[in-house]
Design an enzyme around this catalytic site. Structure first.
Site, PDB file in Angstrom:
ATOM      1  N   GLU A 187      -0.803  -7.492  -8.151  1.00  0.00           N
ATOM      2  CA  GLU A 187      -0.935  -7.469  -6.693  1.00  0.00           C
ATOM      3  C   GLU A 187      -2.275  -8.035  -6.258  1.00  0.00           C
ATOM      4  O   GLU A 187      -3.219  -8.115  -7.041  1.00  0.00           O
ATOM      5  CB  GLU A 187      -0.750  -6.029  -6.179  1.00  0.00           C
ATOM      6  CG  GLU A 187      -0.808  -5.859  -4.671  1.00  0.00           C
ATOM      7  CD  GLU A 187       0.230  -6.651  -3.887  1.00  0.00           C
ATOM      8  OE1 GLU A 187       0.182  -7.905  -3.907  1.00  0.00           O
ATOM      9  OE2 GLU A 187       1.070  -6.031  -3.207  1.00  0.00           O
ATOM     10  N   HIS A 195       8.335  -3.398  -6.780  1.00  0.00           N
ATOM     11  CA  HIS A 195       8.348  -2.083  -7.426  1.00  0.00           C
ATOM     12  C   HIS A 195       8.803  -0.997  -6.448  1.00  0.00           C
ATOM     13  O   HIS A 195       8.717  -1.148  -5.222  1.00  0.00           O
ATOM     14  CB  HIS A 195       6.972  -1.741  -7.992  1.00  0.00           C
ATOM     15  CG  HIS A 195       5.920  -1.572  -6.935  1.00  0.00           C
ATOM     16  ND1 HIS A 195       5.815  -0.442  -6.151  1.00  0.00           N
ATOM     17  CD2 HIS A 195       4.935  -2.397  -6.530  1.00  0.00           C
ATOM     18  CE1 HIS A 195       4.815  -0.570  -5.316  1.00  0.00           C
ATOM     19  NE2 HIS A 195       4.258  -1.758  -5.514  1.00  0.00           N
TER      20      HIS A 195
END
Length: 197
Positions: A79, A9
């Site tokens: 994550e 990202h």
């Protein structure tokens, strides 16, 4: 042969400040949005049979801005859950644990939203993602994954049949684009940490 493209990202306020950002759902900065568009320019000519994305909004926004709007949410791409270290920088953690390393020492438990996750659990999630994409690659379909720095580094180690802790060897910038593939039957890294202009 088919290949697996990884996209981290774009920048967030926490990534810019080097804060461990696991499950806290922070948005992209303006710079992060532009980084995501630049990553999209790098992969614009690719034809992905499947795109999977972490359900966290910084990854979803990156996928959309990169032109991968048909991405399917994959919870195993979230994550690493940093537990009690969520939101802290490494330098802050080292004020009380001077030689601390995420890859060696892991995390401490946090609150109910951030209970913490050990490296082996992150590795198991990466293995599940790879088990899902390998048949697609074997069917000669390129696949893209849009997710986060640490989970993608662990996934790369597992792709190369290395232990999860060897993810420490693969530094990955925000909006970095990587390509995993094969040399004959051997899993290899074909491109690493490319960034668009």
């Amino acid at each position: 042969m088919a290949q697996l493209t990884l996209i981290r990202h774009g920048e967030t306020a926490w990534s810019r400040a080097l804060r461990h950002t696991g499950r806290t759902d922070v948005p992209l900065t303006e710079t992060g949005e532009e980084q995501a568009r630049a990553a999209g320019r790098l992969v614009a000519g690719e034809r992905f049979g499947h795109v999977f994305v972490s359900p966290l909004r910084r990854a979803r926004a990156t996928a959309e801005l990169a032109g991968l709007s048909d991405a399917v949410a994959e919870p195993d791409l979230m994550e690493w859950d940093y537990g009690g270290y969520e939101g802290l920088t490494t330098s802050r953690i080292r004020e009380t644990r001077p030689d601390w390393s995420l890859w060696r020492d892991g995390v401490v438990p946090g609150d109910a939203e951030h209970p913490g996750e050990q490296l082996e659990a992150v590795g198991a999630r990466a293995d599940r993602v790879l088990a899902r994409v390998r048949p697609l690659l074997a069917g000669d379909e390129d696949v893209a994954l849009v997710a986060h720095g640490h989970v993608l580094r662990v996934l790369t180690a597992r792709w190369l049949e290395l232990p999860p802790a060897d993810g420490r060897l693969f530094w990955l910038a925000t909006a970095g684009v990587c390509v995993l593939g094969f040399e004959r039957e051997q899993p290899v890294v074909r491109g690493w940490n490319q960034r668009g202009a």
